[in-house]
Design an enzyme around this catalytic site. Structure first.
Site, PDB file in Angstrom:
ATOM      1  N   ASP A  13     -10.152 -28.206  29.535  1.00 48.30           N
ATOM      2  CA  ASP A  13      -8.818 -27.626  29.312  1.00 48.30           C
ATOM      3  C   ASP A  13      -8.643 -27.106  27.897  1.00 48.30           C
ATOM      4  O   ASP A  13      -7.535 -27.111  27.357  1.00 48.30           O
ATOM      5  CB  ASP A  13      -7.706 -28.655  29.614  1.00 48.30           C
ATOM      6  N   LYS A  16     -10.598 -22.088  27.462  1.00 52.14           N
ATOM      7  CA  LYS A  16     -11.764 -21.189  27.482  1.00 52.14           C
ATOM      8  C   LYS A  16     -11.401 -19.849  28.125  1.00 52.14           C
ATOM      9  O   LYS A  16     -11.843 -18.792  27.692  1.00 52.14           O
ATOM     10  CB  LYS A  16     -12.907 -21.840  28.280  1.00 52.14           C
ATOM     11  N   GLN A 223     -15.231 -27.348  32.919  1.00 49.23           N
ATOM     12  CA  GLN A 223     -15.236 -28.656  32.268  1.00 49.23           C
ATOM     13  C   GLN A 223     -15.738 -28.499  30.823  1.00 49.23           C
ATOM     14  O   GLN A 223     -15.490 -27.466  30.223  1.00 49.23           O
ATOM     15  CB  GLN A 223     -16.034 -29.700  33.068  1.00 49.23           C
TER      16      GLN A 223
HETATM   17  P1  IMP Z   1     -14.267 -34.717  38.932  1.00 48.56           P
HETATM   18  O1  IMP Z   1     -14.942 -33.579  38.262  1.00 48.56           O
HETATM   19  O2  IMP Z   1     -13.126 -34.303  39.816  1.00 48.56           O
HETATM   20  O3  IMP Z   1     -15.246 -35.629  39.609  1.00 48.56           O
HETATM   21  O4  IMP Z   1     -13.571 -35.613  37.776  1.00 48.56           O
HETATM   22  C1  IMP Z   1     -14.339 -36.343  36.833  1.00 48.56           C
HETATM   23  C2  IMP Z   1     -13.621 -36.373  35.478  1.00 48.56           C
HETATM   24  O5  IMP Z   1     -13.649 -35.055  34.917  1.00 48.56           O
HETATM   25  C3  IMP Z   1     -12.147 -36.772  35.540  1.00 48.56           C
HETATM   26  O6  IMP Z   1     -11.827 -37.464  34.349  1.00 48.56           O
HETATM   27  C4  IMP Z   1     -11.414 -35.441  35.569  1.00 48.56           C
HETATM   28  O7  IMP Z   1     -10.106 -35.542  35.061  1.00 48.56           O
HETATM   29  C5  IMP Z   1     -12.300 -34.622  34.646  1.00 48.56           C
HETATM   30  N1  IMP Z   1     -12.260 -33.174  34.921  1.00 48.56           N
HETATM   31  C6  IMP Z   1     -12.890 -32.519  35.915  1.00 48.56           C
HETATM   32  N2  IMP Z   1     -12.647 -31.194  35.840  1.00 48.56           N
HETATM   33  C7  IMP Z   1     -11.878 -31.014  34.772  1.00 48.56           C
HETATM   34  C8  IMP Z   1     -11.323 -29.842  34.148  1.00 48.56           C
HETATM   35  O8  IMP Z   1     -11.531 -28.695  34.562  1.00 48.56           O
HETATM   36  N3  IMP Z   1     -10.557 -30.068  33.043  1.00 48.56           N
HETATM   37  C9  IMP Z   1     -10.352 -31.315  32.529  1.00 48.56           C
HETATM   38  N4  IMP Z   1     -10.858 -32.417  33.066  1.00 48.56           N
HETATM   39  C10 IMP Z   1     -11.610 -32.276  34.183  1.00 48.56           C
END
Ligand code: IMP
Length: 430
Positions: A13, A16, A223
């Site tokens: 976040d 980008k 991410q």
């Molecule tokens: P997942 O990718 O949904 O498995 O989440 C794993 C971790 O990555 C969690 O803490 C989410 O909040 C974080 N996360 C996944 N995608 C994003 C993103 O695009 N921005 C911020 N945090 C993310």
């Protein structure tokens, strides 16, 4: 000229999309590709020509570019339902998506509803509950489904077998409420699959040919470094590699194609989900929270684009930024939300940590040790002027200039772009 990679330097976040969007137009980027993640990502794109703003998840940020080709690469995971919703929202704005301007890798893996259900039943890190972890897990244990499957007549049988095994797993997890009716799931998939089939292609060959021709390519990271499955604060990470190597390979480009790596950092920085956050605002600094976050509903507010969850907020952390630079080898730094720091008399910026009474300047490898670290701050004088929309570095208050230069000197990497407000045009290019 080589490819440009845009990489998050923190916990995601970072904004980008703002720089991607700017560069796509400013440098007439021909191809913009995603190489990691799925609809766990969230980025807001704004098209000034049409006056529309969209929250996108997996669709690359080039959708509003006039002749931009958007590629979803091998390393991504695609939920057909969500992706078709995104396509519909883009088309509702008047854009025409064709196999010429949107290409989905036949090697990308598919996220099913049961992946989401398993995510919901097993998550321990505060995931986005989009089924991303279970999809990459199935890929790693070689039972996953790739988009290519939908080009075969037997796709229903293949999907059916995977859903059966997921249903069995959900029963073992004692979640019969999350078991799905297979025929219904297949039926629900029919229309989305029919819509995406024309876009499925061999994106590696396409990109390789374009790279050889010298086409401008941008790799849009999803991410961020500290959520990278190899280099982040494991286990509080996502399941893909979100650093420059991961997103490049994930797109199917050779590493040698990348000549510019832009690391993006947000001031103030934020995190959603669980895991360490060394520079989190303290309770004594609670009054700063709203200033730094913006109030919900207003521009600049800090709520996840995918989950709507409130993001935790803290000070810029240069120990982490240096680590991100070690991993990614940034050639450029982009800073977002400099404008949110206006009006704060003293700006703190972490320049070392204390761990077990010792001062350290390296990020520990062990996440439990990171959790034990406290931040040591350098305090820099703030500025009172509103700087929203400033587009020239020399027009920033001198303290704002010094703040940026401090970051630049600490990292030894030039800050080439600075976000000064929510609109696309609120940006300084140096
Ligand atoms: P997942 O990718 O949904 O498995 O989440 C794993 C971790 O990555 C969690 O803490 C989410 O909040 C974080 N996360 C996944 N995608 C994003 C993103 O695009 N921005 C911020 N945090 C993310």
């Amino acid at each position: 000229m080589g490819a440009t990679a845009v990489v998050g330097g923190q916990y995601g976040d970072e904004g980008k999309g703002k720089f991607v969007h700017y560069l796509v137009h400013d440098e007439e980027i021909k191809i913009i590709g995603r190489g990691n993640g799925g609809c766990n990502a969230g980025h807001n794109v704004y098209d000034p020509e049409r006056g529309v703003a969209l929250a996108l998840h997996l669709m690359p940020s080039g959708v509003f570019g006039k002749d931009t080709v958007n590629v979803v690469g091998d390393g991504c995971v695609i939920n057909p339902h969500n992706f078709v919703e995104e396509m519909d929202s883009v088309e509702a704005c008047g854009m025409v998506l064709t196999p010429k301007n949107l290409k989905l890798s036949s090697r990308a893996h598919v996220t099913l509803q049961t992946h989401r259900n398993i995510d919901g039943a097993t998550d321990i890190v505060g995931s986005t509950a989009q089924g991303i972890g279970p999809t990459y897990r199935d890929k790693a244990v070689r039972i996953g489904i790739r988009l290519e499957v939908f080009l075969k007549d037997s796709w229903r049988d293949i999907v059916c077998a995977l859903i059966e095994s997921h249903n069995a797993e959900l029963l073992v997890l004692e979640r019969p409420d999350l078991v799905v009716v297979i025929d219904e799931e297949i039926k629900k998939l029919e229309a989305p699959i029919a819509k995406i089939i024309p876009f499925i292609t061999d994106t590696v060959t396409y990109l390789s040919d374009e790279n050889a021709k010298g086409s401008t390519i941008m790799i849009e990271g999803a991410q961020a470094t500290m959520l990278d499955t190899n280099h982040g604060t494991y286990p509080y990470v996502t399941s893909s590699s979100a650093t420059v190597g991961g997103i490049t390979i994930g797109l199917g480009l050779p590493l040698t194609a990348v000549t510019r790596v832009i690391g993006v950092f947000k001031l103030p920085m934020t995190r959603v989900g669980k895991g360490p956050f060394t520079t989190l605002l303290t309770e004594d600094e609670a009054d700063l929270h709203d200033t730094l976050a913006g109030v919900k509903g207003e521009k600049g507010s800090e709520f996840g684009a995918t989950t709507g969850r409130a993001r935790s907020i803290g000070w810029m952390d240069l120990v982490m930024a240096k680590y991100a630079h070690r991993v990614n080898g940034f050639t450029d730094i982009g800073l977002t939300k400099l404008d949110m720091l206006s009006g704060i008399p003293v700006l703190k910026i972490a320049t070392s940590y204390t761990l077990n009474s010792q001062e350290i300047t390296n990020m520990p490898a062990d996440t439990e040790q990171i959790e034990l670290c406290s931040a040591n701050y350098t305090e820099l004088p703030g500025w009172t002027e509103v700087i929203t929309g400033v587009s020239e570095f020399s027009k920033l208050p001198i303290n704002a200039q010094s703040y940026v230069q401090f970051i630049e000197e600490y990292l030894g990497v030039p800050v080439t772009m600075i976000g000064t407000g929510p609109d696309n045009a609120d940006l300084i290019k140096r």
